[in-house]
Write an enzyme that holds these catalytic residues in place. Structure first.
Site, PDB file in Angstrom:
ATOM      1  N   ASP A  79      11.668  71.815  31.557  1.00  0.00           N
ATOM      2  CA  ASP A  79      12.112  72.630  32.866  1.00  0.00           C
ATOM      3  C   ASP A  79      10.551  72.538  33.244  1.00  0.00           C
ATOM      4  OD1 ASP A  79      14.801  72.490  32.869  1.00  0.00           O
ATOM      5  OD2 ASP A  79      14.334  75.024  31.834  1.00  0.00           O
TER       6      ASP A  79
ATOM      7  N   HIS B 297      13.163  65.029  22.219  1.00  0.00           N
ATOM      8  CA  HIS B 297      15.105  65.593  22.056  1.00  0.00           C
ATOM      9  C   HIS B 297      15.438  66.719  21.408  1.00  0.00           C
ATOM     10  CE1 HIS B 297      13.232  61.657  20.330  1.00  0.00           C
ATOM     11  NE2 HIS B 297      12.923  61.918  19.454  1.00  0.00           N
TER      12      HIS B 297
ATOM     13  N   ARG C  56      17.642  60.816  18.133  1.00  0.00           N
ATOM     14  CA  ARG C  56      15.800  60.144  18.510  1.00  0.00           C
ATOM     15  C   ARG C  56      16.441  58.855  20.097  1.00  0.00           C
ATOM     16  NH1 ARG C  56      12.131  61.451  15.276  1.00  0.00           N
ATOM     17  NH2 ARG C  56      12.558  60.862  13.164  1.00  0.00           N
TER      18      ARG C  56
ATOM     19  N   TYR D 151       4.348  55.192  13.137  1.00  0.00           N
ATOM     20  CA  TYR D 151       3.180  55.238  13.818  1.00  0.00           C
ATOM     21  C   TYR D 151       1.852  54.336  14.349  1.00  0.00           C
ATOM     22  CZ  TYR D 151       6.785  58.461  14.208  1.00  0.00           C
ATOM     23  OH  TYR D 151       7.976  59.215  14.812  1.00  0.00           O
TER      24      TYR D 151
ATOM     25  N   HIS E 246       5.763  57.038  23.755  1.00  0.00           N
ATOM     26  CA  HIS E 246       6.122  56.960  22.572  1.00  0.00           C
ATOM     27  C   HIS E 246       5.632  55.816  21.865  1.00  0.00           C
ATOM     28  CE1 HIS E 246       9.278  60.213  23.045  1.00  0.00           C
ATOM     29  NE2 HIS E 246       9.544  59.287  24.208  1.00  0.00           N
ATOM     30  N   LEU E 247       5.182  56.096  20.858  1.00  0.00           N
ATOM     31  CA  LEU E 247       4.264  54.898  20.056  1.00  0.00           C
ATOM     32  C   LEU E 247       5.418  54.209  19.383  1.00  0.00           C
ATOM     33  CD1 LEU E 247       1.773  58.286  18.750  1.00  0.00           C
ATOM     34  CD2 LEU E 247       1.073  55.546  19.351  1.00  0.00           C
ATOM     35  N   SER E 248       6.558  54.677  18.901  1.00  0.00           N
ATOM     36  CA  SER E 248       7.504  53.790  18.032  1.00  0.00           C
ATOM     37  C   SER E 248       9.060  53.809  18.858  1.00  0.00           C
ATOM     38  CB  SER E 248       7.929  54.407  16.626  1.00  0.00           C
ATOM     39  OG  SER E 248       8.765  55.920  17.674  1.00  0.00           O
TER      40      SER E 248
ATOM     41  N   ASN F 244       3.444  62.651  26.136  1.00  0.00           N
ATOM     42  CA  ASN F 244       4.289  61.951  24.948  1.00  0.00           C
ATOM     43  C   ASN F 244       4.642  63.678  24.239  1.00  0.00           C
ATOM     44  OD1 ASN F 244       5.770  60.931  21.839  1.00  0.00           O
ATOM     45  ND2 ASN F 244       3.826  60.574  20.740  1.00  0.00           N
TER      46      ASN F 244
HETATM   47  C1  DQA Z   1       7.483  59.728  18.976  1.00  0.00           C
HETATM   48  C2  DQA Z   1       8.881  59.665  18.788  1.00  0.00           C
HETATM   49  C3  DQA Z   1       9.827  60.556  18.306  1.00  0.00           C
HETATM   50  O1  DQA Z   1      11.082  60.569  17.986  1.00  0.00           O
HETATM   51  C4  DQA Z   1       8.614  61.768  17.399  1.00  0.00           C
HETATM   52  O2  DQA Z   1       9.771  62.592  16.791  1.00  0.00           O
HETATM   53  C5  DQA Z   1       7.628  61.820  17.082  1.00  0.00           C
HETATM   54  C6  DQA Z   1       6.844  60.172  17.819  1.00  0.00           C
HETATM   55  C7  DQA Z   1       6.799  58.837  18.930  1.00  0.00           C
HETATM   56  O3  DQA Z   1       6.022  58.358  19.618  1.00  0.00           O
HETATM   57  O4  DQA Z   1       7.026  57.470  18.423  1.00  0.00           O
HETATM   58  O5  DQA Z   1       6.721  62.336  17.175  1.00  0.00           O
HETATM   59  O6  DQA Z   1       7.475  60.877  20.189  1.00  0.00           O
END
Ligand code: DQA
Length: 151
Positions: free
Chosen positions: A95, A88, A119, A30, A108-110, A82
């Site tokens: 909703d 997931h 994921r 991250y 998403h950072l990743s 985010n």
């Molecule tokens: C996330 C990716 C998700 O799978 C993970 O549970 C996170 C961070 C991301 O920013 O990459 O908590 O949303």
């Protein structure tokens, strides 16, 4: 979904569970940027663009849902979210976003598609204007620039 020209004036940034730990949490995935760093940068961009920006983080699904619902009454016209782990799992947070009808970008950072199979499923992506995944903290800035129509 057709492409829309966004020119938001009242933007809400929502950070889901565990994102308060950014900088300390699995930095190899991250990054080292903290949530405060991200929020400060977004606030600076918003100030320069003369738009209102509110940021909210919670580890609690219900609080996140309440904050999204509040967006129906506080003139929020764009959301950057985010949902973190709730991406997931949370039909309820999905909703809430659908109920507001406020356009949003999922961040998403990743790169969630380069990680575990669990994921790869997002309950948000089909409702989102767009998804930015894998660009680290820069993804939030790019989403904000999009919301400001600064393209
Ligand atoms: C996330 C990716 C998700 O799978 C993970 O549970 C996170 C961070 C991301 O920013 O990459 O908590 O949303």
């Amino acid at each position: 979904m057709t492409f829309r020209n966004i020119s938001a004036k009242n933007i809400l940034v929502i950070h889901g569970p565990n994102l308060n730990l950014l900088g300390k949490r699995e930095p190899e995935i991250y990054g080292k940027t903290t949530l405060d760093d991200i929020n400060r940068k977004l606030s600076a961009i918003s100030r320069a663009a003369e738009v209102k920006l509110d940021t909210f983080q919670s580890n609690n699904e219900g609080e996140l849902i309440n904050r999204v619902q509040q967006a129906m009454d506080d003139e929020t016209d764009f959301i950057i979210i985010n949902p973190a782990g709730l991406t997931h799992t949370s039909i309820a947070l999905r909703d809430a976003l659908a109920a507001t009808g406020v356009p949003f970008i999922e961040i998403h950072l990743s790169n969630i598609y380069a990680r575990e199979v669990f994921r790869h499923k997002s309950y948000f992506s089909d409702l989102a204007i767009g998804v930015i995944s894998g660009l680290g903290a820069k993804g939030y800035e790019l989403a904000l620039l999009f919301a400001l129509n600064d393209r």
